[in-house]
Scaffold this active site. Structure first.
Site, PDB file in Angstrom:
ATOM      1  N   TYR A 231       0.839  -1.199   0.000  1.00  0.00           N
ATOM      2  CA  TYR A 231       0.000   0.000   0.000  1.00  0.00           C
ATOM      3  C   TYR A 231       0.876   1.252   0.000  1.00  0.00           C
ATOM      4  O   TYR A 231       0.634   2.203  -0.750  1.00  0.00           O
ATOM      5  CB  TYR A 231      -0.927  -0.011   1.223  1.00  0.00           C
ATOM      6  N   ASN A 254     -12.407  -1.238  -5.442  1.00  0.00           N
ATOM      7  CA  ASN A 254     -12.185  -1.668  -6.814  1.00  0.00           C
ATOM      8  C   ASN A 254     -13.418  -2.415  -7.355  1.00  0.00           C
ATOM      9  O   ASN A 254     -13.826  -3.423  -6.784  1.00  0.00           O
ATOM     10  CB  ASN A 254     -10.949  -2.578  -6.854  1.00  0.00           C
ATOM     11  N   CYS A 262      -5.977  -5.459  -7.680  1.00  0.00           N
ATOM     12  CA  CYS A 262      -5.795  -5.072  -6.281  1.00  0.00           C
ATOM     13  C   CYS A 262      -5.261  -6.227  -5.437  1.00  0.00           C
ATOM     14  O   CYS A 262      -4.736  -6.008  -4.342  1.00  0.00           O
ATOM     15  CB  CYS A 262      -7.096  -4.542  -5.706  1.00  0.00           C
ATOM     16  N   HIS A 263      -5.360  -7.464  -5.938  1.00  0.00           N
ATOM     17  CA  HIS A 263      -4.824  -8.612  -5.198  1.00  0.00           C
ATOM     18  C   HIS A 263      -3.304  -8.581  -5.118  1.00  0.00           C
ATOM     19  O   HIS A 263      -2.712  -9.292  -4.309  1.00  0.00           O
ATOM     20  CB  HIS A 263      -5.281  -9.925  -5.841  1.00  0.00           C
ATOM     21  N   GLU A 289      -0.584 -16.667 -10.287  1.00  0.00           N
ATOM     22  CA  GLU A 289       0.147 -15.777 -11.191  1.00  0.00           C
ATOM     23  C   GLU A 289       1.646 -16.058 -11.143  1.00  0.00           C
ATOM     24  O   GLU A 289       2.322 -16.050 -12.180  1.00  0.00           O
ATOM     25  CB  GLU A 289      -0.123 -14.313 -10.823  1.00  0.00           C
TER      26      GLU A 289
END
Length: 296
Positions: A231, A254, A262-263, A289
């Protein structure tokens, strides 16, 4: 043990639920990056937790993730997170310096964010037609909604969320014409989760938000595929180093899961922070990912 869960394709909802349950067991307390991962449950314990044999759990997991559970766990450690945070910080600095709007790709797909006009924002979608559908994804079911210009909402669903999500969509867009049409949205879902390498135009997001929220969401698009930031780091990349809390609030609002990533934002400590679609899902997304990055 029950060994009947099989994946016929990457969208099998039972496979996702099984893997999310395993992730929850593996990451005790959902702390995301485990500092002492050597003392986490072994494969046998996790397989028993999801009521599968070791063989069937490993087979299911590998088919879904493309790698073994053991390798997958390696992407859920503090050491890995810190290395990715450092790497991502450098990439974010580079993209800000050269003015790029979206260096990250989603398997060869670019994402372009367009903000609705102030008038559309205030009117609650008056005059808009919004089509929506419920579809399976590798991360459970989702509701996706589109306008004629692009995707305005994408929300992951839990087992009993479908009616709630539909009601929320109608509340958010109280003056729009809401149309349930699976055929309209299926092509978009396929393009997101089964992309092919071609010369397709960018995926367009047609979202409403405050000026600050739009700024944060655009900054999230600069976080590359497989990257991890914090953040505080995202706020600094926006030139707002003291606005980490406000950035966190905007991230929590979001409207388009996965595509506005945002993850990929966690706390400085290596803990997850919040995620409106569930911490297990956030863990699964990040591990998935990372594994795809290694396979590509």
């Amino acid at each position: 043990m029950n060994s009947s869960i099989e994946t016929t394709n990457s969208y099998n909802r039972e496979a996702y639920k099984c893997i999310a349950k395993a992730i929850a067991k593996r990451s005790v307390g959902i702390a995301f990056m485990q500092k002492n991962h050597l003392h986490q449950p072994d494969l046998q314990t996790v397989a028993q937790h999801v009521q599968l044999s070791e063989y069937h759990f490993q087979r299911l997991f590998t088919k879904w993730a493309g790698i073994s559970p053991k390798r997958f766990w390696q992407y859920l450690t503090v050491e890995y997170a810190k290395s990715k945070i450092t790497e991502t910080k450098s990439l974010l600095s580079l993209t800000m310096d050269v003015g790029l709007s979206s260096p990250g790709r989603l398997h060869d797909l670019f994402v372009k964010l367009e903000a609705m006009s102030p008038g559309e924002f205030k009117s609650g979608g008056a005059g808009l037609k919004i089509w929506y559908g419920i579809h399976e994804t590798p991360f459970g079911d989702c509701l996706i909604a589109t306008t004629a210009r692009g995707i305005c909402n994408l929300h992951f669903l839990n087992a009993k969320d479908e009616e709630i999500a539909e009601n929320n969509l109608r509340t958010e867009w109280k003056n729009a014409e809401i149309i349930h049409d699976q055929q309209v949205t299926r092509e978009t879902i396929t393009r997101i989760f089964q992309p092919v390498a071609d010369n397709s135009p960018p995926l367009v997001l047609d979202v409403k938000g405050t000026n600050f929220q739009i700024q944060v969401w655009r900054s999230l698009l600069r976080v590359p595929w497989g990257g991890i930031t914090t953040y505080k780091g995202l706020a600094a990349s926006m030139g707002r180093p003291t606005a980490a809390r406000a950035v966190g609030n905007a991230i929590g609002s979001n409207p388009v899961a996965y595509l506005i990533p945002c993850h990929r934002v966690i706390r400085e400590s290596g803990e997850m922070g919040g995620y409106r679609w569930g911490l297990e899902r956030k863990t699964v997304l990040l591990g998935w990912e990372a594994s795809r990055n290694q396979l590509s």
